[in-house]
Design an enzyme around this catalytic site. Structure first.
Site, PDB file in Angstrom:
ATOM      1  N   GLU A  99      -9.628   6.051   3.025  1.00  0.00           N
ATOM      2  CA  GLU A  99     -10.519   5.008   3.511  1.00  0.00           C
ATOM      3  C   GLU A  99      -9.648   3.796   3.780  1.00  0.00           C
ATOM      4  O   GLU A  99      -8.598   3.642   3.183  1.00  0.00           O
ATOM      5  CB  GLU A  99     -11.595   4.687   2.474  1.00  0.00           C
ATOM      6  CG  GLU A  99     -11.186   3.679   1.383  1.00  0.00           C
ATOM      7  CD  GLU A  99     -10.075   4.170   0.458  1.00  0.00           C
ATOM      8  OE1 GLU A  99      -9.898   5.389   0.315  1.00  0.00           O
ATOM      9  OE2 GLU A  99      -9.370   3.321  -0.131  1.00  0.00           O
TER      10      GLU A  99
ATOM     11  N   LYS B 134       0.812  -1.219   0.000  1.00  0.00           N
ATOM     12  CA  LYS B 134       0.000   0.000   0.000  1.00  0.00           C
ATOM     13  C   LYS B 134       0.848   1.273   0.000  1.00  0.00           C
ATOM     14  O   LYS B 134       0.466   2.286  -0.565  1.00  0.00           O
ATOM     15  CB  LYS B 134      -0.933   0.006   1.217  1.00  0.00           C
ATOM     16  CG  LYS B 134      -1.966  -1.123   1.213  1.00  0.00           C
ATOM     17  CD  LYS B 134      -3.076  -0.873   0.236  1.00  0.00           C
ATOM     18  CE  LYS B 134      -4.098  -2.006   0.243  1.00  0.00           C
ATOM     19  NZ  LYS B 134      -5.102  -1.845  -0.831  1.00  0.00           N
TER      20      LYS B 134
ATOM     21  N   SER C 139       1.758  -9.638  -1.047  1.00  0.00           N
ATOM     22  CA  SER C 139       1.434  -8.214  -0.935  1.00  0.00           C
ATOM     23  C   SER C 139       1.619  -7.652   0.470  1.00  0.00           C
ATOM     24  O   SER C 139       1.779  -6.447   0.639  1.00  0.00           O
ATOM     25  CB  SER C 139       0.001  -7.971  -1.409  1.00  0.00           C
ATOM     26  OG  SER C 139      -0.911  -8.777  -0.677  1.00  0.00           O
TER      27      SER C 139
HETATM   28  C1  PLP Z   1      -1.659  -7.009   2.297  1.00  0.00           C
HETATM   29  C2  PLP Z   1      -2.795  -6.642   1.422  1.00  0.00           C
HETATM   30  N1  PLP Z   1      -2.943  -7.256   0.246  1.00  0.00           N
HETATM   31  C3  PLP Z   1      -3.968  -6.971  -0.580  1.00  0.00           C
HETATM   32  C4  PLP Z   1      -4.929  -6.048  -0.227  1.00  0.00           C
HETATM   33  C5  PLP Z   1      -6.073  -5.835  -1.167  1.00  0.00           C
HETATM   34  O1  PLP Z   1      -6.023  -4.627  -1.870  1.00  0.00           O
HETATM   35  P1  PLP Z   1      -5.633  -4.595  -3.386  1.00  0.00           P
HETATM   36  O2  PLP Z   1      -6.501  -5.571  -4.099  1.00  0.00           O
HETATM   37  O3  PLP Z   1      -5.896  -3.191  -3.792  1.00  0.00           O
HETATM   38  O4  PLP Z   1      -4.208  -4.941  -3.519  1.00  0.00           O
HETATM   39  C6  PLP Z   1      -4.824  -5.360   0.984  1.00  0.00           C
HETATM   40  C7  PLP Z   1      -5.826  -4.356   1.394  1.00  0.00           C
HETATM   41  O5  PLP Z   1      -5.916  -3.909   2.484  1.00  0.00           O
HETATM   42  C8  PLP Z   1      -3.724  -5.681   1.829  1.00  0.00           C
HETATM   43  O6  PLP Z   1      -3.593  -5.055   3.015  1.00  0.00           O
END
Ligand code: PLP
Lengths: 273, 421
Positions: B136, B114, B403
């Site tokens: 948000e 993020k 992620s």
């Molecule tokens: C670690 C992590 N991965 C994925 C996401 C999902 O968001 P996005 O699909 O925008 O990557 C989030 C959202 O809070 C997250 O914290």
């Protein structure tokens, strides 16, 4: 000529500023809405805006959000709202009615299906809050085919070139959002509104309504000095909310409030004339 | 093909209609922010001019070498980029198929991808003279990443978070408060991420003069989906270069979880023109798609308009948005970025889903085999790799976007295992 255009022409001839109430359809129950519409007409309103409940009303403040939640709890859908318009038309074929809401219920119904159904129900137009002209071409065409107006918003942030461009595609009237904010916001700045409405009128031929933040006779009067229509929503909806447990009292209470606004506006109109 | 490290999204702003339709290169969105029939700017009039100002500033600074240098320096020294591309050898051996590489976004400052986006948007906010940022958040990761950059730049920060999410992500709420942000509990609607987004839009429309809205994923009205993608595309650019440097060839497949879709598009985007690279996005199937309790609009929803764009949504027959469910708060969203809707329809990417239980099994599995505790969101991508890798040859490769890290999910996992921490 559309019912909306005819109504504004009539008002202009009589030197009268329109009073336009907004209520959320189906709030607090579906049975209240049609009698309430007739009571508002009797109290002197000139056009009615019916809110279509949507789960994610990003342009609305807490008062209309709660009205939306009450209506959704009754399962009120776009079809139901069109039914209410149809019922209203059984007794009133004069007062223009427009829907105000968000695009998604119309997307799901389909633009053409909606336009045909709306025309069949006796609706006169729609104001879709999350459809700026950039995204409105297809919807406008579908509505036009059925003789309906698509009413566009203008805002304090609208530049001159946007105002002119919107004027070129809008029909019925344009709705100037008097404050940066959501419905039910306070602190309407009368001088700023007068200035912006002056600018809009120099660029657009259509009647200009002003709404957001009008909640008493004084503000209604000051807006009536500059606008063709005074639009009042949250102030009505909060009165409905207060009587949600005794819905039979709602039409009279709302009518009384609107009568006060109507008088204040009439005084301005008489003065101007 | 669109594989150079430049910010390719910009070219699309210059022309109307399908960008470079004749050349066949992927160059969405068009000038109005559309990805085919998806995307666009479905917002109240008050926001149209501010969005135009944002788009103009964004285009200008993305082409400004000084801004880029500042962004790159922050990504390196503050975030800790480039993030490693780690060969999970033991896990690969256990699954018995393709070689699996983890793109370690969990090692970024604040623990997820993020921050790549919040750094970029906050620098933009400062250039635009805004003194207040709003955001948000669902899982709290984007809220923490926003509060973090606000603290560093001395900007006021307000984070909107659903009441339900506040209860399940207490630790992140506390982190945001420590960082000086005001966390506002949102009690309308379903009291989760979508309602937090509604409330942030209402704040923005009210405080437009001094406020910059940092959207946390590739959703919202144009230019957000393209802008957030371009800030996150650093993930894919690095991964592509790292894989080429290591093996001399491109990966055979990419896998990422999809909530709003920002970590996924960040990995996918630089590979879109590489036709030999298969692309898989993984949504949250919650209790299972057939139960209706899930958060998988691409797999089980249909197109509609929400939060400023047209995309796949979870909605009822009357166009009302329905409540979603996922064990992972960050995937608990009824919409998805419009570019994913387009990649799905065009067939360039494939979207599938995994359940809460499958994600939890993958969470435990990676933790035990590689000593890496993944976020529950990322665990959805890992669970899909459990299915995909064994169908591939040992000389083939998969890059999976890890992620985020799982620290924030300790309470959720423990309570699922019947423990109270
Ligand atoms: C670690 C992590 N991965 C994925 C996401 C999902 O968001 P996005 O699909 O925008 O990557 C989030 C959202 O809070 C997250 O914290």
């Amino acid at each position: 000529m559309s019912r909306i255009a005819a109504r504004f022409e009539q008002l202009r001839d009589r030197g009268r500023t329109a009073l336009i109430p907004f209520v959320t359809a189906g709030d607090p129950s579906a049975a209240v809405t049609v009698p309430l519409m007739h009571a508002m007409v009797a109290a002197g309103v000139d056009l009615i805006e019916l809110g279509v409940p949507f789960s994610d009303p990003i342009a609305d403040g807490p008062v209309i959000q709660r009205a939306t939640e009450r209506a959704l709890a009754q399962g009120v859908s776009l079809d139901d709202v069109l039914d209410m318009v149809r019922q209203f038309r059984e007794q009133d074929t004069e007062t223009p009615v427009i829907l105000m809401g968000y695009l998604n219920p119309i997307e799901v119904m389909g633009y053409e299906t909606f336009a045909v159904a709306a025309h069949g129900a006796g609706l006169d137009g729609a104001l879709i809050v999350d459809v700026p002209p950039e995204e409105g071409h297809t919807l406008v065409e579908m509505l036009k085919t059925q003789g309906l107006d698509l009413v566009y918003l203008l805002a304090p942030t609208s530049t001159e070139s946007r105002i002119a461009r919107i004027g070129a595609v809008a029909s019925g009237f344009v709705y100037y959002v008097s404050v940066k904010g959501v419905t039910g916001a306070g602190n309407l700045d009368t001088a700023a509104v007068a200035e912006k409405v002056g600018l809009i009128k120099s660029l657009i031929r259509l009647p200009v309504g002003v709404g957001f933040g009008i909640n008493n006779p004084e503000t209604a009067a000051s807006v009536a000095r500059v606008a063709d229509a005074v639009i009042v929503g949250s102030a009505i909806v909060s009165r409905i909310e207060a009587l949600a447990a005794t819905p039979e009292l709602i039409p009279e209470a709302v009518a009384e409030f609107l009568t006060g606004l109507r008088q204040a506006i009439d005084e301005v109109d008489a003065h101007v004339a | 093909m669109s594989t150079s490290p430049d910010h390719l999204g910009l070219a699309g702003f210059d022309s109307a209609g399908a960008p470079h339709a004749s050349s066949g290169a992927y160059n969405w969105p068009d000038a109005g922010g559309h990805f085919g029939p998806y995307g666009g700017m479905f917002v109240p009039e008050t926001l149209m001019h501010p969005l135009e100002e944002l788009r103009t500033a964004y285009e200008r600074y993305m082409a400004d070498p000084q801004f880029q240098a500042e962004l790159d320096a922050d990504l390196q020294d503050y975030v800790g980029r480039p993030s490693p591309l780690y060969h999970a050898e033991r896990w690969s051996r256990e699954l018995g198929g393709a070689q699996i590489f983890l793109k370690r976004e969990d090692l970024n400052h604040t623990g997820a991808h993020k921050v790549n986006n919040t750094i970029g948007q906050a620098l933009l906010a400062r250039r635009m003279g805004k003194t207040r940022i709003i955001a948000e958040t669902g899982a709290g990761q984007h809220g923490v990443a926003s509060a973090t950059v606000a603290a560093r730049l001395g900007l006021e920060c307000v984070v909107y978070m659903g009441e339900v999410d506040i209860a399940r992500q207490e630790a992140n709420v506390y982190r945001m408060r420590l960082l000086g942000a005001r966390v506002v509990s949102v009690t309308s609607g379903s009291r989760t991420l979508k309602d937090a987004l509604n409330e942030a839009m209402r704040d923005w429309v009210t405080n437009i003069d001094n406020t910059f809205y940092i959207i946390g994923t590739v959703a919202g009205p144009h230019p957000y989906p393209a802008m957030v993608r371009d800030f996150q595309a650093v993930i894919g650019r690095e991964a592509r270069a790292q894989m080429l440097a290591r093996s001399g060839r491109l990966p055979d497949a990419l896998v990422a979880c999809v909530g709003g879709g920002s970590n996924a598009i960040g990995l996918f985007y630089p590979f879109i023109g590489d036709e030999g690279v298969a692309i898989y996005g993984v949504e949250a199937a919650g209790d299972g798609l057939q139960t209706g309790r899930h958060a998988a609009p691409l797999c089980a929803g249909r197109p509609g308009v929400l939060h400023g764009n047209r995309t796949y949504l979870m909605e009822d027959n009357h166009g009302q948005i329905v409540e979603t469910h996922s064990i992972s708060a960050g995937l608990d969203y009824p919409g998805v970025g419009p570019e994913h809707a387009w990649l799905k329809d065009s067939g360039r990417a494939r979207y599938d889903s995994v359940t809460d239980d499958e994600a939890l099994r993958a969470f435990h599995h990676l933790t035990r085999t590689e000593g890496i505790i993944p976020a529950l969101e990322s665990s959805h991508a890992l669970a899909y790799v459990h299915k995909l890798a064994p169908t591939m040859r040992k000389d083939q490769t998969i890059i999976v976007n890890l992620s985020g890290r799982g620290d924030k999910d300790m309470h959720t996992v423990a309570s699922h295992d019947g423990l109270v921490l």
